[in-house]
Design an enzyme around this catalytic site. Structure first.
Site, PDB file in Angstrom:
ATOM      1  N   PHE A 118      11.422   9.545 -33.237  1.00 50.43           N
ATOM      2  CA  PHE A 118      12.241   8.456 -34.388  1.00 50.43           C
ATOM      3  C   PHE A 118      11.625   8.537 -35.889  1.00 50.43           C
ATOM      4  O   PHE A 118      10.362   8.653 -35.927  1.00 50.43           O
ATOM      5  CB  PHE A 118      12.588   7.129 -33.610  1.00 50.43           C
ATOM      6  CG  PHE A 118      14.326   7.246 -33.657  1.00 50.43           C
ATOM      7  CD1 PHE A 118      14.577   8.009 -33.206  1.00 50.43           C
ATOM      8  CD2 PHE A 118      13.989   6.036 -34.022  1.00 50.43           C
ATOM      9  CE1 PHE A 118      16.272   7.793 -33.465  1.00 50.43           C
ATOM     10  CE2 PHE A 118      16.086   5.884 -33.638  1.00 50.43           C
ATOM     11  CZ  PHE A 118      16.327   6.372 -33.830  1.00 50.43           C
ATOM     12  N   GLN A 231      16.155  -4.697 -44.272  1.00 50.54           N
ATOM     13  CA  GLN A 231      16.094  -2.922 -44.603  1.00 50.54           C
ATOM     14  C   GLN A 231      17.279  -2.674 -44.449  1.00 50.54           C
ATOM     15  O   GLN A 231      18.485  -2.980 -44.455  1.00 50.54           O
ATOM     16  CB  GLN A 231      16.180  -2.750 -42.899  1.00 50.54           C
ATOM     17  CG  GLN A 231      15.820  -1.426 -42.429  1.00 50.54           C
ATOM     18  CD  GLN A 231      15.557  -1.678 -41.022  1.00 50.54           C
ATOM     19  OE1 GLN A 231      15.480  -1.225 -39.924  1.00 50.54           O
ATOM     20  NE2 GLN A 231      14.114  -0.883 -41.284  1.00 50.54           N
ATOM     21  N   HIS A 233      19.720   0.637 -44.323  1.00 50.21           N
ATOM     22  CA  HIS A 233      18.707   2.189 -43.689  1.00 50.21           C
ATOM     23  C   HIS A 233      18.994   3.647 -44.864  1.00 50.21           C
ATOM     24  O   HIS A 233      20.373   3.179 -45.179  1.00 50.21           O
ATOM     25  CB  HIS A 233      20.247   2.009 -42.738  1.00 50.21           C
ATOM     26  CG  HIS A 233      19.582   3.204 -41.384  1.00 50.21           C
ATOM     27  ND1 HIS A 233      20.653   4.370 -41.185  1.00 50.21           N
ATOM     28  CD2 HIS A 233      19.565   2.796 -40.175  1.00 50.21           C
ATOM     29  CE1 HIS A 233      19.593   5.157 -40.302  1.00 50.21           C
ATOM     30  NE2 HIS A 233      19.720   3.933 -39.356  1.00 50.21           N
ATOM     31  N   LEU A 243      26.887   2.882 -39.662  1.00 51.41           N
ATOM     32  CA  LEU A 243      26.300   4.118 -39.739  1.00 51.41           C
ATOM     33  C   LEU A 243      25.879   5.834 -39.305  1.00 51.41           C
ATOM     34  O   LEU A 243      26.705   5.369 -38.154  1.00 51.41           O
ATOM     35  CB  LEU A 243      24.769   3.240 -38.801  1.00 51.41           C
ATOM     36  CG  LEU A 243      23.392   3.315 -38.215  1.00 51.41           C
ATOM     37  CD1 LEU A 243      22.712   3.426 -39.429  1.00 51.41           C
ATOM     38  CD2 LEU A 243      23.212   3.273 -37.427  1.00 51.41           C
ATOM     39  N   GLU A 246      19.789   7.457 -37.070  1.00 47.82           N
ATOM     40  CA  GLU A 246      18.440   7.885 -37.572  1.00 47.82           C
ATOM     41  C   GLU A 246      18.403   8.860 -36.214  1.00 47.82           C
ATOM     42  O   GLU A 246      17.792   9.656 -36.663  1.00 47.82           O
ATOM     43  CB  GLU A 246      17.036   6.946 -37.199  1.00 47.82           C
ATOM     44  CG  GLU A 246      15.788   7.455 -37.176  1.00 47.82           C
ATOM     45  CD  GLU A 246      15.086   6.637 -37.935  1.00 47.82           C
ATOM     46  OE1 GLU A 246      15.381   5.742 -38.530  1.00 47.82           O
ATOM     47  OE2 GLU A 246      13.864   6.668 -37.544  1.00 47.82           O
ATOM     48  N   ARG A 277      12.237   4.161 -42.602  1.00 46.35           N
ATOM     49  CA  ARG A 277      13.759   3.536 -43.163  1.00 46.35           C
ATOM     50  C   ARG A 277      12.312   3.260 -44.596  1.00 46.35           C
ATOM     51  O   ARG A 277      13.717   3.396 -45.581  1.00 46.35           O
ATOM     52  CB  ARG A 277      14.054   2.448 -42.643  1.00 46.35           C
ATOM     53  CG  ARG A 277      14.868   3.064 -41.710  1.00 46.35           C
ATOM     54  CD  ARG A 277      15.597   2.542 -40.572  1.00 46.35           C
ATOM     55  NE  ARG A 277      16.112   3.038 -39.177  1.00 46.35           N
ATOM     56  CZ  ARG A 277      16.542   2.595 -38.034  1.00 46.35           C
ATOM     57  NH1 ARG A 277      16.428   1.446 -38.417  1.00 46.35           N
ATOM     58  NH2 ARG A 277      17.086   3.053 -37.270  1.00 46.35           N
ATOM     59  N   HIS A 343      20.737  -2.715 -43.076  1.00 49.51           N
ATOM     60  CA  HIS A 343      21.481  -2.806 -41.653  1.00 49.51           C
ATOM     61  C   HIS A 343      20.595  -3.709 -41.308  1.00 49.51           C
ATOM     62  O   HIS A 343      20.979  -3.870 -40.290  1.00 49.51           O
ATOM     63  CB  HIS A 343      20.355  -1.255 -41.862  1.00 49.51           C
ATOM     64  CG  HIS A 343      20.277  -0.679 -40.345  1.00 49.51           C
ATOM     65  ND1 HIS A 343      21.685  -0.557 -39.030  1.00 49.51           N
ATOM     66  CD2 HIS A 343      19.317  -0.737 -39.824  1.00 49.51           C
ATOM     67  CE1 HIS A 343      21.062  -0.539 -38.282  1.00 49.51           C
ATOM     68  NE2 HIS A 343      19.987  -0.376 -38.360  1.00 49.51           N
ATOM     69  N   ARG A 378      11.326  -2.663 -40.482  1.00 49.23           N
ATOM     70  CA  ARG A 378      10.633  -1.703 -39.561  1.00 49.23           C
ATOM     71  C   ARG A 378      11.104  -0.676 -38.845  1.00 49.23           C
ATOM     72  O   ARG A 378      12.107  -0.045 -39.556  1.00 49.23           O
ATOM     73  CB  ARG A 378      12.328  -3.762 -38.669  1.00 49.23           C
ATOM     74  CG  ARG A 378      13.045  -2.403 -36.914  1.00 49.23           C
ATOM     75  CD  ARG A 378      14.126  -3.011 -36.354  1.00 49.23           C
ATOM     76  NE  ARG A 378      15.547  -2.923 -37.064  1.00 49.23           N
ATOM     77  CZ  ARG A 378      15.673  -1.874 -36.195  1.00 49.23           C
ATOM     78  NH1 ARG A 378      15.606  -1.509 -35.569  1.00 49.23           N
ATOM     79  NH2 ARG A 378      17.456  -1.589 -36.960  1.00 49.23           N
TER      80      ARG A 378
END
Ligand SMILES: Cc1cc2nc3c(=O)[nH]c(=O)nc-3n(C[C@H](O)[C@H](O)[C@H](O)COP(=O)(O)OP(=O)(O)OC[C@H]3O[C@@H](n4cnc5c(N)ncnc54)[C@H](O)[C@@H]3O)c2cc1C
Length: 569
Positions: A118, A231, A233, A243, A246, A277, A343, A378
């Site tokens: 990730f 955040q 995304h 979404l 990821e 991100r 996000h 994050r």
């Protein structure tokens, strides 16, 4: 008038995990939720949950310390370092606990839980169940609450806290199915109400992620922390902002501009599509601004075609369905149009690592809280983790505080007056001579937040944004209820929660305007550098009942493990 020792507001992952722990510690706990817990936003999480299990052959020497380092670097050094290490250390037993409760994780041939790479992570440490990880985790916990016969009040909308002598003693809630308000009295309340994504236009968040729980605590005098860090995304579907996990890039997906170029080489040559991100979202936005969006429009492509139909069916089946049904594109054959979308709320109700807030009796966990482990940005997979780690810790702490009290708290003072006060507020809303359309105001706020406090920020744009919010607050006074029925009055719910949303938005806006640096998700075109000297500190926003912007205070970041460095990927 239901009495319990502990009330948990919210049936998402954080609330359910907190309730299970509190009950195991021996307190009488009840969950209140405006939707069935299985429909909480946690169930929409796709990509996975991080823990240094070291199962992936490429991650065999992973450790909680390395996970903490990636989290802290990802946070642009704004995370409190001991809290981050606490989370990454608790992560390993937290995942095994979920496994023992039956969560159907994807597995390697030898039976161990699979782990995928990730963004921003030095090792492949994201555990997953195909691309339905949140759904699997959530239903595992729903089952556990049923097994333990934890009392659940479903389709109850909580609208106020009951505070006696500075101690949180319960909540007032609207019974959506039968009508009417009730006081729920308790010795402690855990807020687990999720994020505030709906304060922005273009969000991946569900309708109920309005920041309502954070607003209730805020209005009761508890500060909100680091709200300016929001955040975006990188990969929301272009037209609906739904979404695309990821995990798409974790499995090897590419980001392409109009020239078919993997443009991440320009921004993060080593990490490429798996940069964190904030960096990836800004890179996409820069391509769009500089005219390299597809056909000159404001989107780029997420390309999964080279992964092949078999891998997509195995690892990303839900993502393929979403792209087909909501964008009309089959990722096996076509690239997916995507653009950044709001996000996640890094900020929230200020808590310690046990969910305690400044107000005795009030706790918070999950996305509505701010521990702070995510700092200014994050990492993907750390939020599901936060819910189960800090949900558990908050449940345990609340139970310990309740059971460990030397003297009983005594009866709650309100004998129904708190509930009656809410009812009269509603009656006033209904009787107003309203000239403003409440829903139009709400949409204006969401658009203003995206336009003025989006991926790139500057002083003039943000100042104008704050003015818009203050003006909307005034106009809100002239909006009235359209529907006054007692049962399923969603009009009333939306109106009540909007008063909180606009204040939460103002806390975000005010914190952002004052912070004259760029850090993580807070990227200013007029102050492009991180400024540790002045700004390596947390923002605390205190609500001002006079209707103006919040009072801002600052506190130092807890360091101690890793010296802040320049962030390169
Ligand atoms: C589309 C999407 C995908 C994601 N994917 C990932 C991922 O792969 N990995 C990861 O780590 N993170 C992911 N996240 C983030 C993560 O899912 C969330 O941060 C997390 O699940 C939040 O959990 P929660 O328990 O705090 O709140 P939620 O799951 O949002 O639950 C909130 C609960 O509060 C209740 N509630 C709210 N207000 C009230 C009220 N006034 N009265 C009564 N009840 C109320 C709701 O009914 C609900 O039960 C994703 C988020 C989204 C939006």
């Amino acid at each position: 008038m239901p009495d319990h020792q502990l009330i948990v507001v919210g049936g998402g992952l954080a609330g359910l995990r907190a309730a299970i722990e509190a009950q195991e510690e021996g307190v009488d706990v009840a969950i209140l939720s405006q939707v069935h817990p299985g429909r909480s936003h946690s169930g929409a999480a796709q990509g996975g949950v991080n823990a240094a299990l070291a199962n992936n052959p490429d991650g065999h020497d992973d450790s909680p310390e390395k996970h903490a380092f990636d989290t802290i670097k990802g946070s642009d050094y704004l995370a409190d370092q001991p809290a981050a290490l606490q989370m990454t250390t608790d992560a390993v037993p937290a995942i095994y606990q979920m496994e023992h409760w039956g969560c159907p994780f994807s597995r390697y041939d030898d039976g161990r839980i699979s782990q995928r790479p990730f963004g921003g992570a030095g090792y492949p440490r994201t555990c997953y169940g195909a691309d339905k990880t949140g759904h699997y985790l959530l239903h595992t916990l729903v089952e556990q609450t049923y097994r333990r016969q934890i009392r659940q009040y479903i389709e109850w909308f909580v609208c106020r806290l009951i505070v006696d002598d500075g101690i949180c003693r319960g909540v007032i809630a609207y019974n959506m199915t039968k009508g009417g308000f009730e006081e729920f009295r308790a010795e402690g309340v855990i807020m687990a109400t999720g994020g505030a994504g709906r304060t922005f236009a273009k969000t991946t968040n569900s309708m109920i992620s309005t920041g309502g729980g954070a607003a209730m605590a805020y209005h009761a005098g508890v500060p909100l922390k680091d709200m300016e860090f929001v955040q975006f995304h990188p990969t929301g579907l272009y037209t609906t902002h739904i979404l695309m996990t990821e995990g798409c890039r974790g499995e090897g997906g590419y980001l392409l501009n109009k020239d078919g170029e993997r443009f991440m080489a320009r921004y993060a040559p080593k990490a490429m599509e798996l940069a964190p991100r904030d960096i990836t979202a800004r890179s996409i936005q820069t391509e769009i601004i500089e005219g390299r969006g597809i056909d000159g429009k404001d989107y780029v492509y997420l390309d999964l075609r080279h992964l092949g139909a078999e891998k997509l069916a195995d690892r990303l089946p839900g993502t393929r369905d979403l792209a087909i049904h909501f964008e009309g594109v089959d990722p096996v054959y076509e690239p997916i149009p995507i653009a950044p979308a709001q996000h996640y709320s890094m900020g929230g109700i200020d808590t310690d690592v046990d969910g305690r807030t400044l107000m005795p009796g009030l706790y918070a966990a999950g996305e509505c809280g701010c521990v702070t482990v995510h700092g200014a940005n994050r990492l993907g997979g750390n939020s599901l983790l936060e819910t189960i780690v800090f949900g558990r810790r908050a449940g345990a702490a609340a139970a310990r505080d309740i059971l460990g009290r030397e003297r009983p708290l005594g009866p709650v003072k309100s004998g129904g007056e708190a509930g009656a006060a809410v009812e009269s507020t509603i009656a006033e809303l209904a009787a107003r001579e309203g000239s403003e359309d409440f829903y139009a105001i709400r949409e204006e706020m969401r658009e203003a937040m995206f336009a003025h406090f989006g991926l790139f920020r500057d002083e003039a744009t943000m100042k104008a944004g704050v003015d818009i919010l203050l003006d909307l607050k005034q106009r809100l006074k002239k909006a009235k209820l359209r529907y006054t029925g007692s049962v399923w009055n969603l009009d009333m719910i939306r109106t009540m929660e909007f008063e909180g949303m606009v204040d939460v938005a103002l806390a975000t806006a005010s914190g952002a305007l004052v912070r004259t640096e760029s850090r993580g998700s807070h990227a200013r075109t007029d102050y492009t550098a991180r400024d540790d000297e002045r700004w390596l500190r947390h923002t605390l926003a205190y609500y001002q009942p006079d209707g103006g912007p919040p009072r801002l205070e600052y506190e130092p970041v807890e360091l101690g493990l890793y010296e802040p460095q320049e962030r390169k990927y």
